[in-house]
Scaffold this active site. Structure first.
Site, PDB file in Angstrom:
ATOM      1  N   LYS A  36       0.819  -1.226   0.000  1.00 49.37           N
ATOM      2  CA  LYS A  36       0.000   0.000   0.000  1.00 49.37           C
ATOM      3  C   LYS A  36       0.847   1.268   0.000  1.00 49.37           C
ATOM      4  CE  LYS A  36      -0.476   0.223   5.010  1.00 49.37           C
ATOM      5  NZ  LYS A  36      -0.730  -0.732   6.063  1.00 49.37           N
ATOM      6  N   ARG A 130      -5.209   0.219  17.512  1.00 45.99           N
ATOM      7  CA  ARG A 130      -5.796   0.420  16.199  1.00 45.99           C
ATOM      8  C   ARG A 130      -6.782  -0.735  16.054  1.00 45.99           C
ATOM      9  NH1 ARG A 130      -2.691   0.888  10.429  1.00 45.99           N
ATOM     10  NH2 ARG A 130      -3.193  -1.334  10.367  1.00 45.99           N
TER      11      ARG A 130
HETATM   12  C1  LIG Z   1       0.408  -1.161   6.704  1.00 48.48           C
HETATM   13  C2  LIG Z   1       0.259  -2.444   7.406  1.00 48.48           C
HETATM   14  C3  LIG Z   1       1.352  -3.319   7.518  1.00 48.48           C
HETATM   15  C4  LIG Z   1       2.748  -2.968   7.027  1.00 48.48           C
HETATM   16  O1  LIG Z   1       3.351  -2.027   7.875  1.00 48.48           O
HETATM   17  P1  LIG Z   1       4.861  -1.537   7.594  1.00 48.48           P
HETATM   18  O2  LIG Z   1       5.148  -0.689   8.783  1.00 48.48           O
HETATM   19  O3  LIG Z   1       4.811  -0.760   6.335  1.00 48.48           O
HETATM   20  O4  LIG Z   1       5.714  -2.732   7.516  1.00 48.48           O
HETATM   21  C5  LIG Z   1       1.136  -4.549   8.107  1.00 48.48           C
HETATM   22  N1  LIG Z   1      -0.085  -4.896   8.583  1.00 48.48           N
HETATM   23  C6  LIG Z   1      -1.150  -4.063   8.522  1.00 48.48           C
HETATM   24  C7  LIG Z   1      -2.457  -4.522   9.059  1.00 48.48           C
HETATM   25  C8  LIG Z   1      -1.012  -2.818   7.941  1.00 48.48           C
HETATM   26  O5  LIG Z   1      -2.075  -2.000   7.888  1.00 48.48           O
END
Ligand SMILES: *Cc1c(COP(=O)(O)O)cnc(C)c1O
Length: 359
Positions: A36, A130
Site C-alpha cells: 500500500k 488500532r
Molecule cells: C500497513 C500495514 C502493515 C505494514 O506495515 P509496515 O510498517 O509498512 O511494515 C502490516 N499490517 C497491517 C495490518 C497494515 O495496515
C-alpha cells in the site's frame, strides 16, 4: 522529461526484499509484502516477486487486483474490510484480516452465495489500539464461530503494533498472541496455519533473536523500500539493506539570499498552523517546484546533499537553505532526495510526478 520525477531502482528493492524474505524464512516465518505504501506500482511488485515474495497485502482491493493481474498465482491479503466491499473482495482477495463479528457473518453469507472459499485472520489488539479484538475471551469465541462458518476458513490470528499507539512488539506482547493461538487450537481441535506477528516494527525483535517461537508470519511494507527508520530510529541495521531504492528529483525555480525571519503582521501559514521562525539573518536559499501535494510532509525528505536544510513547504513549493552546501546551485538545477515512508506514500500516488525506472 519533466520534473518532479521519481527514480525507481527495482534492483535495490529486489535486494532489500530478498534480504528480508530470507531473514524471516530462516526463522521459520513467512514474509508477506505489504504494497500500500508505494501504491502497488508494478515495477515494485515485479522486484518483490523476484525477491521471493508470493503473498501481497494491502488496505486497498485495487492494489491486490493489480498484483493478481501481474502474478495470477500469488496470494492476496486485505486489511479489515468495509462491509460495502465484501462482494468485490471475494473476487480478488484470498485472505482478509478481521475484528468484527458482523462483517464475518456478512462475508460468510456472500462467500456461500458466490461459492468461493475465503481465508480469515482474526486480529487481536495487544495495546496499540488500532484494529483488533481487545478482549481475549471474545477472540476465542469469535474463532470458534468462524470455525463453524461454512463459507470461511480460519487461517489464523494476527496483530498490528506501532501504528496508532506507538507500542513496540516485545517478547511479552507477541508471546501473548502465541498463547492465544494455542488456546484457540485447543478449542477448535486443530493447528492454526498462521500467527501473524506484525509489521516492519517487529523486525528489530527478530534481528535481536527475541521473536517468540510460534510467530509464523510477518507483514512487511516499509522496510522493503524505505528501511531508513529501521536504521535511524530502531538502531537495527541489516547488512545490505538500502534506502536508495527511490530518489525524488525536483527543480530549482527561485534562488538567492533572503532574510530568515518573516516581515510584517504574523498570523497563520498556508495550512492554518501557527509556526515559529528563527532569525538567522540573511541566508542563501532555494525554492523547488515540489510541495506537500507530492510529499505529504517536508520533514520526510532526506536531501542527498548533506549541506541542504529543509526550511518549509506549501502545497507546491519547497524552501531549502543552501548556505552550508558545498555545491554552487543555480536556477534550473535539480536537487535529489531519498524518501521516508510518508513522502513515499504521497509521491508514489501522485499523478503529477513522472516515474522513471532505472537500472
Ligand atoms: C500497513 C500495514 C502493515 C505494514 O506495515 P509496515 O510498517 O509498512 O511494515 C502490516 N499490517 C497491517 C495490518 C497494515 O495496515
Amino acid at each position: 522529461m519533466g520534473y518532479p520525477r521519481l527514480l525507481i531502482y527495482p534492483e535495490v528493492i529486489k535486494k532489500n526484499g530478498r534480504i528480508l524474505y530470507d531473514l524471516c524464512a530462516e526463522a521459520g516465518i513467512e514474509a508477506v509484502a505489504v504494497i500500500k505504501g508505494f501504491n502497488a506500482l508494478p515495477p515494485f511488485l515485479q522486484a518483490l516477486w523476484e525477491g521471493g515474495f508470493r503473498c501481497f497485502s494491502s488496505s486497498r482491493i485495487a492494489h491486490l487486483e493489480e498484483a493478481k493481474k501481474l502474478f495470477p498465482t500469488c496470494k492476496t491479503m486485505l486489511r479489515i474490510p468495509m462491509l460495502s466491499e465484501l462482494a468485490k473482495m471475494l473476487q480478488h482477495v484470498d485472505i482478509s484480516l478481521h475484528s468484527e463479528a458482523q462483517v464475518l457473518e456478512a462475508l460468510n453469507q456472500e462467500a456461500l452465495r458466490q461459492q468461493r472459499r475465503h481465508q480469515v485472520i482474526l486480529m487481536r489488539d495487544l495495546g496499540d489500539l488500532r484494529e483488533g479484538i481487545f478482549c481475549r475471551e471474545k477472540l476465542y469465541l469469535l474463532a470458534s464461530q468462524v470455525e463453524s462458518m461454512e463459507g470461511l476458513d480460519l487461517l489464523g490470528i494476527g496483530t498490528n503494533l506501532t501504528c496508532y499507539g506507538s507500542i513496540i512488539p516485545t517478547e511479552k506482547n507477541l508471546g501473548e498472541l502465541v498463547e492465544d493461538a494455542l488456546e484457540i487450537e485447543k478449542r477448535i481441535g486443530r493447528k492454526l496455519e498462521v500467527v501473524s506477528g506484525g509489521n516492519t516494527s517487529s523486525l528489530p525483535l527478530l534481528i535481536r533473536g527475541g521473536m517468540p517461537k510460534g510467530i509464523s508470519q510477518l507483514r512487511i511494507g516499509e522496510a522493503l523500500t524505505v528501511p531508513c527508520d529501521l536504521i535511524d530510529y530502531w538502531k537495527s541495521p541489516l547488512p545490505g539493506l538500502s534506502n536508495a531504492a527511490l530518489i525524488l528529483e525536483a527543480e530549482i525555480v527561485e534562488i538567492g539570499e533572503k532574510p530568515t525571519f518573516p516581515i510584517g503582521e504574523k498570523a497563520r501559514n498556508a495550512f492554518g498552523y501557527e509556526t515559529t521562525y528563527v532569525d538567522r539573518g540573511l541566508r542563501n536559499r532555494a525554492i523547488l517546484a515540489l510541495g506537500l501535494a507530492d510529499i505529504g510532509d517536508e520533514n520526510k525528505l532526506i536531501p542527498e546533499d548533506a549541506g541542504v536544510d529543509i526550511l518549509g513547504a506549501s502545497s507546491d513549493h519547497l524552501i531549502v537553505d543552501i548556505q552550508n552546501s558545498e555545491q554552487s546551485y543555480k536556477l534550473g538545477d535539480i536537487m535529489r532526495f531519498q524518501l521516508r515512508y510518508k513522502s513515499m506514500l504521497f509521491s508514489c500516488a501522485s499523478t503529477c510526478i513522472e516515474n522513471v525506472i532505472c537500472e
